[in-house]
Design a protein around this motif. Structure first.
Motif, PDB file in Angstrom:
ATOM      1  N   UNK A  55       0.802  -1.226   0.000  1.00 31.96           N
ATOM      2  CA  UNK A  55       0.000   0.000   0.000  1.00 31.96           C
ATOM      3  C   UNK A  55       0.833   1.274   0.000  1.00 31.96           C
ATOM      4  N   UNK A  56       2.136   1.156  -0.037  1.00 38.59           N
ATOM      5  CA  UNK A  56       2.983   2.350  -0.099  1.00 38.59           C
ATOM      6  C   UNK A  56       2.921   2.881  -1.521  1.00 38.59           C
ATOM      7  N   UNK A  57       2.549   4.133  -1.641  1.00 40.00           N
ATOM      8  CA  UNK A  57       2.353   4.769  -2.946  1.00 40.00           C
ATOM      9  C   UNK A  57       3.164   6.056  -3.026  1.00 40.00           C
ATOM     10  N   UNK A  58       3.353   6.525  -4.251  1.00 42.42           N
ATOM     11  CA  UNK A  58       3.973   7.832  -4.454  1.00 42.42           C
ATOM     12  C   UNK A  58       3.429   8.462  -5.728  1.00 42.42           C
ATOM     13  N   UNK A  59       3.489   9.797  -5.772  1.00 42.87           N
ATOM     14  CA  UNK A  59       2.996  10.525  -6.937  1.00 42.87           C
ATOM     15  C   UNK A  59       3.674  11.886  -6.974  1.00 42.87           C
ATOM     16  N   UNK A  60       3.921  12.340  -8.184  1.00 45.52           N
ATOM     17  CA  UNK A  60       4.431  13.693  -8.404  1.00 45.52           C
ATOM     18  C   UNK A  60       3.432  14.398  -9.302  1.00 45.52           C
ATOM     19  N   UNK A  61       3.028  15.576  -8.882  1.00 46.86           N
ATOM     20  CA  UNK A  61       2.113  16.387  -9.683  1.00 46.86           C
ATOM     21  C   UNK A  61       2.634  17.815  -9.649  1.00 46.86           C
ATOM     22  N   UNK A  62       2.988  18.327 -10.812  1.00 51.00           N
ATOM     23  CA  UNK A  62       3.567  19.661 -10.867  1.00 51.00           C
ATOM     24  C   UNK A  62       4.885  19.677 -10.122  1.00 51.00           C
TER      25      UNK A  62
END
Length: 153
Positions: A55-62
């Motif tokens: 369940x470890x997630x990551x995201x980059x936005x802008x």
């Protein structure tokens, strides 16, 4: 060549303000990914079922990056509310009683075997292991190495 003096967070932000938008976005991507990989590595020692690790997630936005532990299959009852049990792994828990929520007995691994119990009356508690914070500190301490290839272009 990258040159950041880690004397203060303000100095770091000033240096980041001085770079191009493309390099800033790439820097955020690199730092977020490095933090995510370190979180995944450090979370492995808490692997009973593997749910938290998956369940470890990551995201980059802008120009923002985030690493988090998703709620899927991780919600437990706590004081009348559903909470993600990762909070107890990260920050610890006081001694408490554990009861089954959907079945009549608990099943757990301990001492090299599988055990069953109607409840655990005296769970000793847990001091916590904030592996998310440890991962962030690891990334912060390696900023120069991580970003050197981006900033030297």
């Amino acid at each position: 060549m990258l040159s950041i003096k880690m004397s203060s967070i303000e100095d770091t932000f000033k240096t980041l303000d001085d770079i191009s938008e493309a390099k800033a976005k790439k820097s955020i991507q690199v730092l977020t990914t490095a933090t995510y990989k370190t979180v995944k590595r450090l979370a492995k020692k808490h692997r009973d079922t593997g749910v938290m690790e998956t369940n470890i997630r990551h995201r980059v936005k802008g120009q923002a990056g985030i690493v988090w532990i998703d709620d899927a299959n991780m919600l437990v009852n706590f004081k009348g509310r559903k909470v993600n049990y990762a909070i107890f792994v990260l920050f610890g828990a006081k001694p408490h009683k554990i009861e089954p929520k959907n079945k009549k007995v608990l099943r757990f691994n301990s001492g090299g075997g599988i055990h069953f119990s109607r409840d655990i009356k005296k769970h000793p508690g847990y001091k916590g292991d904030n592996f998310m914070n440890k991962a962030l500190n690891t990334t912060f301490n390696n900023v120069e190495r991580l970003l050197n290839g981006i900033w030297s272009m």
